[in-house]
Design an enzyme around this catalytic site. Structure first.
Site, short mmCIF file in Angstrom:
data_model
loop_
_atom_site.label_atom_id
_atom_site.label_comp_id
_atom_site.label_asym_id
_atom_site.label_seq_id
_atom_site.Cartn_x
_atom_site.Cartn_y
_atom_site.Cartn_z
N HIS A 1 48.73 39.33 43.62
CA HIS A 1 49.54 40.02 44.63
C HIS A 1 48.67 40.54 45.78
CE1 HIS A 1 48.05 44.00 43.43
NE2 HIS A 1 48.14 43.56 42.18
N GLU B 1 50.74 43.03 34.65
CA GLU B 1 49.35 43.45 34.49
C GLU B 1 49.12 44.06 33.10
OE1 GLU B 1 46.41 43.06 34.85
OE2 GLU B 1 45.83 43.88 36.82
N MET C 1 47.88 49.92 31.01
CA MET C 1 46.74 50.84 30.94
C MET C 1 47.09 52.19 30.32
SD MET C 1 44.20 49.05 32.18
CE MET C 1 42.90 50.07 32.88
#
Length: 215
Positions: free
Chosen positions: A9, A82, A85
């Site tokens: 991106h 992604e 996290m």
């Protein structure tokens, strides 16, 4: 032979602010929008048939810009998200405590069992990214798909195709709106299955990357 293009991106607001995104989100910056337009022009002549994107906002916006130029519909694929996290998402990387920085490094450097609390391991990321790529083999013969995903996710995918461990993505720089390509083929000269044709091409971009500016 199936050719699959991979695009990270465009630059996001949290990229610029050094905040950890993971599966949280922030919009593209003006630079990110410009990068997306440039990579769209780069692939315009590649006869792209499908644009398959992570369902996060920064990838969807990048995909929309590319799709407008290529004349393709967008397919949402959550497996292209992604790395999650966990509790560190939305945090500025410079604000992490020493313990939190250890969590972050353990998940990225391949420490056995490395995982940020409430997050995802690199091996889990590798499994879902490979599954998303393998699904491209179910497209009609002659398809040329383009996948829009994220830096750690794409680095992990490319690295594992090369036979490297999932955490080796830290050795591969895939900048915002860089272009990579992987092919599924059977050749007497190469390994059968997926091979890496190119990785991290930025010749279409006209501005320095964030990591260059922040040196």
């Amino acid at each position: 032979m199936l050719q699959v293009y991979l695009v990270r991106h465009g630059e996001s607001e949290w990229n610029a602010a050094r905040r950890i995104q993971g599966q949280s989100d922030s919009p593209l910056t003006e630079t990110g929008e410009h990068q997306a337009r440039l990579v769209a022009q780069r692939v315009k002549s590649e006869s792209i048939t499908h644009i398959i994107t992570s369902d996060l906002g920064r990838t969807r916006r990048t995909a929309e810009i590319i799709a407008k130029v290529c004349g393709c519909e967008i397919i949402l694929e959550p497996r292209l998200r992604e790395l999650h996290m966990g509790v560190l998402e939305r945090r500025n990387i410079d604000s992490l405590t020493s313990e939190e920085e250890k969590w972050r490094k353990k998940v990225l450097d391949g420490t056995p069992g490395g995982r940020i609390p409430k997050g995802e391991s690199m091996d889990e990321l590798a499994v879902r990214m490979r599954a998303a790529l393998e699904n491209c083999r179910n497209l009609p013969v002659g398809s040329r798909p383009l996948l829009v995903s994220h830096g750690i996710a794409l680095g992990c995918l490319v690295g594992t195709i090369l036979g490297l461990p999932a955490h080796a993505e830290r050795r591969l720089r895939l900048r915002n709106c860089s272009l990579s390509r992987v092919d599924y083929q059977h050749s007497p000269w190469l390994a059968s299955g997926w091979i890496v044709e190119t990785a991290g091409d930025i010749t279409h971009l006209d501005t320095p990357a964030l990591d260059e500016l922040q040196r």
